[in-house]
Design a protein around this motif. Sequence first.
Motif, PDB file in Angstrom:
ATOM      1  N   TYR A  36      19.200 -29.356 -83.580  1.00  0.00           N
ATOM      2  CA  TYR A  36      20.337 -28.878 -82.802  1.00  0.00           C
ATOM      3  C   TYR A  36      20.419 -27.353 -82.866  1.00  0.00           C
ATOM      4  O   TYR A  36      20.538 -26.678 -81.840  1.00  0.00           O
ATOM      5  CB  TYR A  36      21.651 -29.504 -83.303  1.00  0.00           C
ATOM      6  CG  TYR A  36      22.851 -28.760 -82.789  1.00  0.00           C
ATOM      7  CD1 TYR A  36      23.258 -28.890 -81.465  1.00  0.00           C
ATOM      8  CD2 TYR A  36      23.549 -27.883 -83.610  1.00  0.00           C
ATOM      9  CE1 TYR A  36      24.338 -28.173 -80.979  1.00  0.00           C
ATOM     10  CE2 TYR A  36      24.625 -27.161 -83.128  1.00  0.00           C
ATOM     11  CZ  TYR A  36      25.014 -27.305 -81.810  1.00  0.00           C
ATOM     12  OH  TYR A  36      26.069 -26.580 -81.331  1.00  0.00           O
ATOM     13  N   LYS A  37      20.328 -26.810 -84.068  1.00  0.00           N
ATOM     14  CA  LYS A  37      20.447 -25.358 -84.270  1.00  0.00           C
ATOM     15  C   LYS A  37      19.363 -24.614 -83.494  1.00  0.00           C
ATOM     16  O   LYS A  37      19.651 -23.615 -82.836  1.00  0.00           O
ATOM     17  CB  LYS A  37      20.348 -25.046 -85.770  1.00  0.00           C
ATOM     18  CG  LYS A  37      20.377 -23.563 -86.107  1.00  0.00           C
ATOM     19  CD  LYS A  37      20.263 -23.336 -87.605  1.00  0.00           C
ATOM     20  CE  LYS A  37      18.990 -23.815 -88.142  1.00  0.00           C
ATOM     21  NZ  LYS A  37      17.963 -22.967 -88.581  1.00  0.00           N
ATOM     22  N   HIS A  41      22.018 -25.327 -79.754  1.00  0.00           N
ATOM     23  CA  HIS A  41      23.235 -24.622 -80.170  1.00  0.00           C
ATOM     24  C   HIS A  41      23.538 -23.405 -79.308  1.00  0.00           C
ATOM     25  O   HIS A  41      22.661 -22.632 -78.960  1.00  0.00           O
ATOM     26  CB  HIS A  41      23.121 -24.176 -81.628  1.00  0.00           C
ATOM     27  CG  HIS A  41      24.306 -23.370 -82.079  1.00  0.00           C
ATOM     28  ND1 HIS A  41      25.558 -23.915 -82.202  1.00  0.00           N
ATOM     29  CD2 HIS A  41      24.424 -22.060 -82.395  1.00  0.00           C
ATOM     30  CE1 HIS A  41      26.407 -22.977 -82.591  1.00  0.00           C
ATOM     31  NE2 HIS A  41      25.740 -21.842 -82.713  1.00  0.00           N
ATOM     32  N   ASP A  42      24.816 -23.290 -78.974  1.00  0.00           N
ATOM     33  CA  ASP A  42      25.342 -22.127 -78.277  1.00  0.00           C
ATOM     34  C   ASP A  42      26.502 -21.622 -79.128  1.00  0.00           C
ATOM     35  O   ASP A  42      27.253 -22.433 -79.669  1.00  0.00           O
ATOM     36  CB  ASP A  42      25.831 -22.553 -76.885  1.00  0.00           C
ATOM     37  CG  ASP A  42      26.310 -21.361 -76.078  1.00  0.00           C
ATOM     38  OD1 ASP A  42      27.458 -20.923 -76.312  1.00  0.00           O
ATOM     39  OD2 ASP A  42      25.544 -20.887 -75.220  1.00  0.00           O
ATOM     40  N   ASP A  45      29.859 -23.342 -78.959  1.00  0.00           N
ATOM     41  CA  ASP A  45      29.997 -24.740 -79.353  1.00  0.00           C
ATOM     42  C   ASP A  45      30.898 -24.896 -80.564  1.00  0.00           C
ATOM     43  O   ASP A  45      30.992 -23.997 -81.402  1.00  0.00           O
ATOM     44  CB  ASP A  45      28.635 -25.348 -79.717  1.00  0.00           C
ATOM     45  CG  ASP A  45      27.719 -25.536 -78.521  1.00  0.00           C
ATOM     46  OD1 ASP A  45      28.178 -25.353 -77.380  1.00  0.00           O
ATOM     47  OD2 ASP A  45      26.540 -25.860 -78.753  1.00  0.00           O
ATOM     48  N   VAL A  47      31.029 -27.470 -83.664  1.00  0.00           N
ATOM     49  CA  VAL A  47      30.195 -28.467 -84.310  1.00  0.00           C
ATOM     50  C   VAL A  47      31.030 -29.222 -85.344  1.00  0.00           C
ATOM     51  O   VAL A  47      31.670 -28.602 -86.202  1.00  0.00           O
ATOM     52  CB  VAL A  47      28.979 -27.809 -85.006  1.00  0.00           C
ATOM     53  CG1 VAL A  47      28.108 -28.858 -85.673  1.00  0.00           C
ATOM     54  CG2 VAL A  47      28.179 -26.988 -84.005  1.00  0.00           C
ATOM     55  N   CYS A 101      24.710 -20.625 -90.903  1.00  0.00           N
ATOM     56  CA  CYS A 101      24.163 -20.586 -89.543  1.00  0.00           C
ATOM     57  C   CYS A 101      25.129 -19.936 -88.557  1.00  0.00           C
ATOM     58  O   CYS A 101      24.855 -19.912 -87.351  1.00  0.00           O
ATOM     59  CB  CYS A 101      23.828 -22.007 -89.080  1.00  0.00           C
ATOM     60  SG  CYS A 101      22.492 -22.756 -90.030  1.00  0.00           S
ATOM     61  N   MET A 103      27.987 -20.956 -87.450  1.00  0.00           N
ATOM     62  CA  MET A 103      28.462 -21.919 -86.466  1.00  0.00           C
ATOM     63  C   MET A 103      29.944 -22.167 -86.653  1.00  0.00           C
ATOM     64  O   MET A 103      30.432 -22.287 -87.768  1.00  0.00           O
ATOM     65  CB  MET A 103      27.720 -23.253 -86.618  1.00  0.00           C
ATOM     66  CG  MET A 103      26.296 -23.228 -86.194  1.00  0.00           C
ATOM     67  SD  MET A 103      25.606 -24.899 -86.340  1.00  0.00           S
ATOM     68  CE  MET A 103      23.885 -24.554 -86.064  1.00  0.00           C
TER      69      MET A 103
END
Length: 169
Positions: A36-37, A41-42, A45, A47, A101, A103
Amino acid sequence: MAEEQEQTTGVEEHCGKIVVLGIDGSDPAKYAFSWYKDNVHDPTDRVILVHTVEVNEVLHSKQWQNSPYTFDKNVLVKMLEEEKEKIKKKLEGFAQMLTECKMNGTVKSVHAANPGEGLVRVAKEVNATVIITGTRGLSAVRRTLLGSVSDYVLHHSPIPVVVCSHKDS
């Protein structure tokens, strides 16, 4: 059983996908997260890493095998507290993955009869855009006998599902 637990990382406004990703610390789950990463991934997003605790997991632990016909309340309370602490540490580790990451997201622990049920339920609750899960690469016979999280999610999810299978599986 212990209440559901949740860890949230730096929450930002998002207008991208809401991604539910099954995570349990296994290699297939780590691969799904990495896939996914690296591929989908944007930064917009949100998560949601979902760790599902199976209801029977604690009750079928080795500690109960020593005394199958008696239940000591103190032992049960201690086991549940230990399990709650293990879950909390796992959630903290998963939240650290999101932070490292960069995220936007949440790590959530839910109780369910099986992991697939937990993933689908959370996806519905948060109006997810997609569910991403790993797979152990079981044969059709083993999948039938043991059950498969990815099969459950594929057959019960009202939204798109991505099943990440590592090339070595």
